[in-house]
Design a protein around this motif. Structure first.
Motif, short mmCIF file in Angstrom:
data_model
loop_
_atom_site.label_atom_id
_atom_site.label_comp_id
_atom_site.label_asym_id
_atom_site.label_seq_id
_atom_site.Cartn_x
_atom_site.Cartn_y
_atom_site.Cartn_z
N GLU A 172 2.47 8.20 -6.64
CA GLU A 172 2.50 7.57 -5.33
C GLU A 172 3.10 8.60 -4.38
O GLU A 172 3.81 9.52 -4.83
CB GLU A 172 3.36 6.31 -5.37
N ARG B 253 10.69 -6.73 -7.20
CA ARG B 253 10.11 -5.42 -7.48
C ARG B 253 10.16 -5.12 -8.98
O ARG B 253 9.22 -4.59 -9.55
CB ARG B 253 10.88 -4.36 -6.69
N LYS C 59 -0.66 -4.70 6.87
CA LYS C 59 -1.10 -5.21 5.57
C LYS C 59 -1.79 -6.57 5.63
O LYS C 59 -2.11 -7.15 4.61
CB LYS C 59 0.09 -5.26 4.61
N HIS D 21 -4.49 -6.89 -1.51
CA HIS D 21 -4.12 -7.24 -2.87
C HIS D 21 -3.79 -8.73 -2.93
O HIS D 21 -3.02 -9.23 -2.12
CB HIS D 21 -2.89 -6.44 -3.33
N PRO E 116 6.13 -3.09 -7.42
CA PRO E 116 6.15 -2.70 -6.01
C PRO E 116 4.97 -3.28 -5.24
O PRO E 116 5.06 -3.52 -4.04
CB PRO E 116 6.07 -1.17 -6.05
N ILE F 254 5.41 7.96 -10.89
CA ILE F 254 5.80 6.71 -11.56
C ILE F 254 5.55 6.84 -13.05
O ILE F 254 4.40 7.00 -13.49
CB ILE F 254 5.01 5.53 -10.97
N LYS G 166 9.77 -7.61 0.76
CA LYS G 166 10.92 -6.95 1.38
C LYS G 166 11.58 -7.80 2.46
O LYS G 166 12.55 -7.39 3.08
CB LYS G 166 10.50 -5.60 1.97
N LYS H 243 -4.15 8.19 -0.81
CA LYS H 243 -3.98 7.16 0.22
C LYS H 243 -4.79 7.57 1.45
O LYS H 243 -5.05 8.76 1.64
CB LYS H 243 -2.50 7.03 0.60
N1 COA Z 1 1.19 2.33 -9.02
C1 COA Z 1 2.49 2.18 -8.67
N2 COA Z 1 2.89 1.75 -7.46
C2 COA Z 1 1.94 1.45 -6.57
C3 COA Z 1 0.58 1.57 -6.86
C4 COA Z 1 0.21 2.03 -8.15
N3 COA Z 1 -1.05 2.17 -8.51
N4 COA Z 1 -0.12 1.20 -5.77
C5 COA Z 1 0.77 0.85 -4.84
N5 COA Z 1 2.02 1.02 -5.32
C6 COA Z 1 3.26 0.80 -4.61
C7 COA Z 1 3.29 1.57 -3.32
O1 COA Z 1 3.80 2.89 -3.52
C8 COA Z 1 4.24 0.75 -2.48
O2 COA Z 1 5.56 1.06 -2.91
P1 COA Z 1 6.78 1.13 -1.86
O3 COA Z 1 7.16 -0.28 -1.59
O4 COA Z 1 7.83 1.86 -2.63
O5 COA Z 1 6.30 1.87 -0.66
C9 COA Z 1 3.97 -0.68 -2.94
O6 COA Z 1 3.35 -0.57 -4.22
C10 COA Z 1 3.07 -1.47 -2.03
O7 COA Z 1 1.78 -0.85 -2.00
P2 COA Z 1 0.73 -1.09 -0.82
O8 COA Z 1 0.89 -2.50 -0.35
O9 COA Z 1 -0.61 -0.64 -1.26
O10 COA Z 1 1.30 -0.19 0.35
P3 COA Z 1 1.15 1.37 0.61
O11 COA Z 1 2.05 1.65 1.76
O12 COA Z 1 1.34 2.18 -0.61
O13 COA Z 1 -0.36 1.58 1.08
C11 COA Z 1 -2.43 1.07 2.15
C12 COA Z 1 -0.95 0.78 2.08
C13 COA Z 1 -3.04 0.20 3.21
C14 COA Z 1 -2.62 2.53 2.54
C15 COA Z 1 -3.06 0.83 0.75
O14 COA Z 1 -2.75 -0.46 0.30
C16 COA Z 1 -4.57 0.99 0.74
O15 COA Z 1 -5.11 2.08 0.84
N6 COA Z 1 -5.31 -0.11 0.57
C17 COA Z 1 -6.77 -0.13 0.66
C18 COA Z 1 -7.49 0.00 -0.64
C19 COA Z 1 -7.22 -1.10 -1.59
O16 COA Z 1 -6.19 -1.11 -2.20
N7 COA Z 1 -8.12 -2.03 -1.78
C20 COA Z 1 -7.95 -3.10 -2.75
C21 COA Z 1 -9.06 -4.08 -2.74
S1 COA Z 1 -10.56 -3.49 -2.04
#
Ligand code: COA
Ligand code: AMP
Length: 630
Positions: A168, A562, A532, A502, A567, A173, A572, A307
């Motif tokens: 990440e 968490r 989000k 999600h 995560p 991780i 939060k 990302k």
């Molecule tokens: N493994 C471990 N941790 C993960 C992870 C994984 N595969 N995926 C996400 N996380 C963690 C993130 O690092 C974040 O941690 P933090 O609270 O320490 O920052 C937490 O989980 C929340 O993740 P997310 O809600 O995805 O936020 P983000 O800031 O990392 O990314 C986006 C936001 C919008 C950029 C991302 O969700 C995204 O690209 N989404 C679009 C694609 C997608 O997921 N589609 C799914 C269905 S089509």
């Protein structure tokens, strides 16, 4: 044939429609019929057909002369790695892994849990299971050990295939300690694990762990095991009302037929073209359109590890589209909101040649009009919102670009696809008038490729989906069908929320919060968030006599969610209240809390890095007489 004629041909002869679609799949034994309703409402499709999904996704394309074509393009801006894997190479890699698994006793019907980040080996592992007729269950990397353990106990896998780590932004991780902890707490113990050691972090291997290359060394190439059309291909867990996730079961035959149909008719992608779904193999979109759909159609799939912003910049998506000549691109609206926030004028878009791109598809959450318009203006291609669920495996409603580029209506994910008779039902179980809000339901039977049930939970399947409206599948979404047949999906009718595309259960979060010794009672609701879509917000009533600072309890609760869920829950926000708003019968008034929270949502910081106590909401609840607060 255009959309309306195609839909009509399905309505007039569903059996003939699906038998025709099944011609696109190679069968060991052709099915004699499409629908098997002998055990209704547990419908089966192509149940007397015999086939193998991996054969259809790989071998047959090699046999047809596509061996040198790219099956997978791996592009990982977060590690700097890139690789192209041809159909011939992928077939060999998958057959070898399958051979190694078979050597260790994995066979038809055995479950294999996969816990991997976005690397090609994740797709290899899925296809190796499919090759053996084993049933994979992929768990998203953002889930914590406890969630993994729940899935291990439910699916009782013979083996686990995992990677040493995921990456990440700014942190590596370690997956292996999470896996070890999960196996420690689960009652079921898998026989062995196969671990892909990544260069970013090597895992300590135990007695029953095998290093990926060692495990495959010397294995014979496994042939494709013939399976019945209704035999399960995979189990994918998704959030329901409680902490116990639902194990959606996807059968082989209908899945292959339906996904193949969607590739041309919905996404307008031909064999040899490049299709990109920027999702994760841990979600249904990843199953259907990073792995199976493109490969069943002989297209090239992109495995993207990164990302949309910050890895390295807001131009990553456009660079990938240009470099790999992506024709059809699929992601969640939240990814576009993230890009728009840092590049509102589209400066990064202008730097890239996006002429290969024919359309953008969005799903996973409600697509807001601002995001759609911004994307349309920047990319200059149709932006297609389409609606689907883990349960259905592909879109229920869409604009089928390969059939007909119907007009897009802002706010609507399009029209029902063949196979789906979608209605909005009132409380009395009867369809409401066009344009009126109702519970969105689908007339049974659901088409091929949708779930055949929940893993070893037939009663739960029936009660969760089939009982509320007899004769229909209840989607859990509320919305509108307009006079032109376009759908509008407005909200969930259950306690599921949608955070960054999600799907999460507020009930599961409440179970974790209630386990904190200082929390007497709690409720979690989804509040609007500009990035989000929704964020979970917790309301905590503390146990009588707790005198500690509220901020400490809130911080501990955030940490607990968490640790227990992961995560990905993005939990939060929480506030302490003296009591929860309830009806006289004691039912928590979630709607009231959600309305107040939504009104105040604009006051929340855009990004929240630390747990915060929402004083404003507490004050508002208090003003309404619901909460005392301190
Ligand atoms: N493994 C471990 N941790 C993960 C992870 C994984 N595969 N995926 C996400 N996380 C963690 C993130 O690092 C974040 O941690 P933090 O609270 O320490 O920052 C937490 O989980 C929340 O993740 P997310 O809600 O995805 O936020 P983000 O800031 O990392 O990314 C986006 C936001 C919008 C950029 C991302 O969700 C995204 O690209 N989404 C679009 C694609 C997608 O997921 N589609 C799914 C269905 S089509
Ligand atoms: P999942 O099972 O994770 O794919 O989540 C499915 C849920 O996400 C649906 O029931 C909807 O609530 C929501 N969803 C998915 N796609 C859309 C969309 N295009 N518009 C509105 N909501 C959507």
């Amino acid at each position: 044939m255009g959309y309306r004629d195609t839909y009509k041909s399905w309505q007039e002869g569903p059996e003939a429609f699906w038998m025709q679609a099944a011609e696109a799949i190679d069968w060991v034994e052709k099915p004699s019929r499409a629908l098997d309703d002998s055990n209704a409402p547990m419908y089966q499709w192509f149940s007397d057909g015999v086939m193998n999904t991996c054969y259809n996704a790989l071998d047959r394309h090699v046999e047809a002369g596509r061996g040198d074509q790219a099956a997978i393009i791996y592009d990982s801006p977060i590690t700097g790695a890139k690789a192209t894997i041809s159909y011939a190479e992928m077939t060999e890699r998958v057959a070898t892994l399958a051979g190694a698994l078979a050597r260790k006793g994995v066979g038809k019907g055995d479950r294999v849990l996969i816990y991997m980040p976005m690397v090609p080996e994740a797709v290899e592992a899925m296809l190796a299971c499919a090759r053996l007729g084993a049933v994979h269950s992929v768990v998203f990397g953002g889930f914590a050990a406890n969630e993994l353990a729940v899935r291990i106990d439910d699916a009782t896998p013979k083996a686990v295939i995992a990677a040493s780590c995921g990456i990440e932004p700014g942190r590596v991780i370690a997956y292996k300690p999470l896996l070890d902890e999960a196996i420690e707490i689960s009652a079921h113990k898998p026989d062995f694990s196969v671990i892909l050691q990544r260069e970013q972090l090597a895992a300590d291997l135990g007695e029953t762990d095998h290093e990926w290359d060692d495990f495959k060394a010397g294995a014979a190439l496994a042939p494709c095991t013939p399976v019945g059309g209704a035999d399960p291909l995979y189990i994918l867990y998704t959030s329901g009302t409680t902490g116990q996730p639902k194990g959606v079961v996807r059968p082989n035959g209908g899945h292959a037929v339906a996904l193949h149909w969607t590739m041309k008719n919905i996404y307008n992608v031909e064999a040899g073209e490049v299709f990109w779904a920027a999702s994760d193999v841990g979600w249904v979109v990843g199953h259907s359109y990073i792995c199976y759909g493109p490969l069943l159609a002989g297209a090239t799939a992109i495995v993207f590890e990164g990302k949309p912003v910050g890895t390295p910049d807001a131009g990553t998506f456009w660079r990938v589209i240009e470099e790999h000549k992506v024709v059809s691109f699929f992601t969640a609206p939240t990814a576009f909101r993230a890009i728009k926030r840092v590049d509102p004028e589209g400066e990064f878009v202008k730097k890239h040649d996006l002429s290969s791109l024919k359309a953008l598809f969005l799903a996973g959450e409600r697509a807001d009009s601002d995001t759609i318009i911004w994307a349309q203006n920047q990319l200059g291609v149709p932006v297609i919102d389409h609606w689907w669920q883990t349960e259905t495996g592909y879109s229920i409603a869409a604009i089928p670009m390969g059939l007909e580029a119907l007009p897009v209506k802002l706010g609507s994910p399009g029209v029902p696809m063949p196979g789906f008779n979608v209605v909005a039902l009132g409380d009395d179980g009867h369809p409401v008038k066009a344009g009126e809000m109702g519970a969105i339901a689908i007339k049974l039977p659901l088409p091929p490729g949708t779930l055949s049930g929940l893993w070893q939970a037939e009663a739960r399947y029936k009660s969760a989906y089939l009982e509320a409206f007899p004769g229909y599948y209840e989607t859990g979404d509320a919305g509108i069908v307009d006079e032109d047949g376009y759908l509008y999906i407005m909200a969930r009718t259950d306690d599921v929320i949608n955070v960054a595309g999600h799907r999460l259960s507020t009930g599961a979060m409440e179970e974790v919060l209630s386990s904190h010794p200082d929390v007497a009672e709690c409720a979690v609701i989804g509040v609007a968030d500009q990035l989000k879509g929704q964020l979970p917000l917790g309301f905590l009533c503390l146990t009588a006599g707790v005198e500690r600072p509220e901020a400490d309890v809130v911080a501990e609760c955030v940490k607990l969610v968490r640790e227990k869920i992961g995560p990905v829950a993005a939990f939060k926000l929480a506030c302490v209240v003296e009591r929860l708003p309830k009806t006289r019968s004691g039912k928590v008034l979630r709607g009231t809390m959600a309305n107040i929270a939504d009104e105040l949502a604009w006051k929340m910081p855009a990004t929240i890095d630390d747990p915060i106590i929402l004083d404003e909401i507490t004050v508002s609840l208090r003003a309404l007489g619901f909460a005392g607060g301190k």
